[in-house]
Design an enzyme around this catalytic site. Sequence first.
Site, short mmCIF file in Angstrom:
data_model
loop_
_atom_site.label_atom_id
_atom_site.label_comp_id
_atom_site.label_asym_id
_atom_site.label_seq_id
_atom_site.Cartn_x
_atom_site.Cartn_y
_atom_site.Cartn_z
N ASP A 83 -8.60 12.09 10.65
CA ASP A 83 -8.52 11.55 9.39
C ASP A 83 -9.36 10.21 8.94
O ASP A 83 -8.87 9.20 8.48
CB ASP A 83 -7.23 11.37 8.80
CG ASP A 83 -6.99 11.33 7.30
OD1 ASP A 83 -8.01 11.67 6.76
OD2 ASP A 83 -5.98 11.15 6.72
N LYS A 136 5.99 0.63 7.63
CA LYS A 136 5.93 2.00 6.64
C LYS A 136 7.06 2.73 6.56
O LYS A 136 7.74 3.12 7.66
CB LYS A 136 4.76 2.71 7.52
CG LYS A 136 4.42 3.92 6.64
CD LYS A 136 3.09 4.89 6.89
CE LYS A 136 3.35 5.63 8.47
NZ LYS A 136 1.99 6.00 8.53
N GLY A 178 0.69 -1.23 -0.01
CA GLY A 178 0.09 0.14 -0.03
C GLY A 178 0.75 1.34 0.04
O GLY A 178 2.12 1.20 0.30
N GLY A 186 0.44 5.52 1.10
CA GLY A 186 -0.39 6.46 1.94
C GLY A 186 0.26 7.78 1.90
O GLY A 186 1.17 8.01 1.27
N GLY A 187 -0.57 8.81 2.38
CA GLY A 187 -0.06 10.17 2.45
C GLY A 187 1.28 10.25 3.11
O GLY A 187 2.00 11.27 2.58
N GLN A 188 1.99 9.40 3.79
CA GLN A 188 3.14 9.52 4.91
C GLN A 188 4.34 8.63 4.04
O GLN A 188 5.20 8.81 4.51
CB GLN A 188 2.90 9.38 6.15
CG GLN A 188 1.93 10.29 6.73
CD GLN A 188 2.07 11.88 6.78
OE1 GLN A 188 3.14 12.15 6.85
NE2 GLN A 188 1.13 12.57 6.66
N GLY A 189 3.90 7.77 3.19
CA GLY A 189 4.97 6.90 2.69
C GLY A 189 4.32 5.45 2.18
O GLY A 189 3.06 5.44 1.92
N THR A 190 5.25 4.57 2.22
CA THR A 190 5.00 3.42 1.27
C THR A 190 4.95 2.31 2.30
O THR A 190 5.73 2.23 3.33
CB THR A 190 6.00 2.83 0.30
OG1 THR A 190 6.10 4.04 -0.65
CG2 THR A 190 5.62 1.56 -0.55
N VAL A 191 4.01 1.30 2.40
CA VAL A 191 3.93 0.02 3.35
C VAL A 191 4.28 -1.02 2.69
O VAL A 191 3.64 -1.42 1.69
CB VAL A 191 2.49 -0.06 3.70
CG1 VAL A 191 2.36 -1.08 4.98
CG2 VAL A 191 1.84 1.30 4.54
#
Length: 742
Positions: A537, A440, A419, A421-426
């Site tokens: 959020d 993450k 996945g 996200g707005g803060q990085g890659t998981v």
Amino acid sequence: MELQMVLFRMLVLVIMCSILNAFARASNVINRSCQEYCGNVSMIPYPFGIGNGCFVDDWFEIVCKSSNDSYDLGFPKPYLKRLDLEVMEIDITFPGRVRVSYPIFSSCTNVTNSTKNLKLEKTPFGFSENDNNFVAMGCNNSASMWSIFPDDSVSYGGCKSPCYRAPFTNGSHCNATNCCQTTIPSYLQAFSTTIQPKLSSSPYNGSNECKYAFLVDQNWFETNFTEPNPNMSVPVVLYWTFDNTTFYSLPTMKNMTAREYKNYTYICHLALVLRNPTNHCDCENGYKGNPYLLGGCGDINECTDPDFNITCTPNTRCENTEGSYRCVAAKNTKLSIIIGVSTSLGVLFLIFSGWGSYKVIKKRMRIKRKEKFFKQNGGLLLQQQLSTNNEVNVENTKLFNSEELEKATDRFSVDRIIGHGGQGTVYKGMLADGRIVAIKKSMVIDEEKLQAFINEVVILSRINHRNVVKLLGCCLETKVPLLVYEFIPNGTLAEYLNGQNEEFSPTWDMRLRIAIEVARALFYLHSAASSPIYHRDIKSTNILLDEKYRAKVADFGISRSVAIEQTHLSTLVQGTFGYVDPEYFRSGQFTDKSDVYSFGVVLAELLTGEKAISSIGARDTKSLAAFFVSSMEENNLFNILDNQVLKEMEKEKIIAVANLAKRCLNLKGRKRPTMREVAMELEANQMSQNLASNLQQKYGEIEDAKTEISKQRDVVSVSTTSSMDSAIAASSFDTQPLFISS
């Protein structure tokens, strides 16, 4: 002789096929005479190009012409020919971006002004949601934008800049001083901008000043922006995509067989989702260059950069290979020198001393490097936050080392990505003890993202709830920080509702249970935690489902903890389109009722199966919240509900949950229920549903018992009758009377 002729003809045929194949491949190579630079832009790579045959189609044609600016008149600059936009930079690495100069919108009057930006409509280009922000500037400036989509649906956004006179200096950024900024929606190609000046009692009311509203590259804005003026243009980052015809005309896609595709050093992807801008090519891991040209991707020499060969130890030597590298044992030349000069104790002493010094220096360098990354990634700030907070301590958050997490993820292989996200890659990984975890990897850290990272660690270290994702630890000694969570295997609620799990469809009981679990988690955050926590959020993509499809609330990057007596939180508006509380958007004050509004949107998604924001479908508005409330007010609820919900549940129960969702979506926060009331109502609905089911089951058992008793009575009646008949028959042969005792 005939055999020789046959062999000769076969050889000629093979040579001719080889020549034709080479010619076919050569025809796909772009002309080497194409101009690759213009003005200050030193690289104009394919699929863009200057001159005939140098670009993939007309939309990607670049012209090099003189600028219209008076101060650099005559200096050539590159422009996208069909859009007449100045090109400042082109980046063809995934996902592909082009930075252009885009004019700002301004109003120097006290009346409301609007403008439409339709230049990119129906083109392969759009505004990148990850790179651009919408900015409003000027005293008491209320600026808004309506994002226009091809199906004529719109999405509203904007912000209000406060009135405080302060000069902008080079290197400053939007810090709520005569300025505000917010994010933009996905796949944006056209929008309308409105500037609505507001009067103020402030001595700096700005009535004679110009107001501005514009899209801008957020990185450039935070580092290079100076005082604005009505005639200026600012950098804006655009994404691009290809239609199917153009995509298959690329040299790397033309006449490619499966075997040829496998052997090349690039990967091309064709998106199948409408308006999803991911038609692209990319170099394989270990290669870099232009993936849109045959042979455009070249091997990276990992041995020239320590960041690319971190698995090699001081005792091994890096050896570059095609697409990768390997660590081989270094030749022990020092040992040969020691043996050769073993008679000289002085040389032997120098060799051992030098080797020891080398090891010490190397170890110190590694330690300093890790310390540098630890400080750079906010390690000191995290320690300060944890030490000053009595509720948490460093021991609650394990500090993983980089080698352990690299091994767990196969060096962060793209195959392990689960996945973004707005803060990085998981990534999905497995620790040495066998635990499956989600790791993450944060994006390149700036001050704002660093605060979000530290904030998430501190908040999750204080939370212990079965319906909140558990933070296992973090790693701060790498180039970017890493967070380690428990692994949640069944994806997000959004994926579940969109039918991506065909084997286990979302029944009404499942939907109601998920809603209750999320409500309990939010009630815990708002009321049961030692100090209230606002998530800020809540959305279906931030609700994960474990192996038993139990809900887990995740992503606390913008969450905030408040004092018990504090009623609201004043911040710049953050959140996700479709879930943001309208009252918070207008006032900038976030309360616990703002989380309630976002939960109401999720509850509407559970009832209808629709997305919170959608430009596809028959509904009149892009916002699910507005569509849901208007449908209920028009007594049209049962026409918008998911078929699975209608099929499985009584209408009275559905109406009760729908009314609860409507109350959560009330535009006035004080009229919304608390999360405690929401959780109690949902649990009561579930209990009444289970009670009705149990009564029906017990009623069925009673009916079965009555039937069984009736059958037993029939058997007894027959048996008694037979006995009496036998007794009467016997009495005819007996002189004594027969008495039957009752």
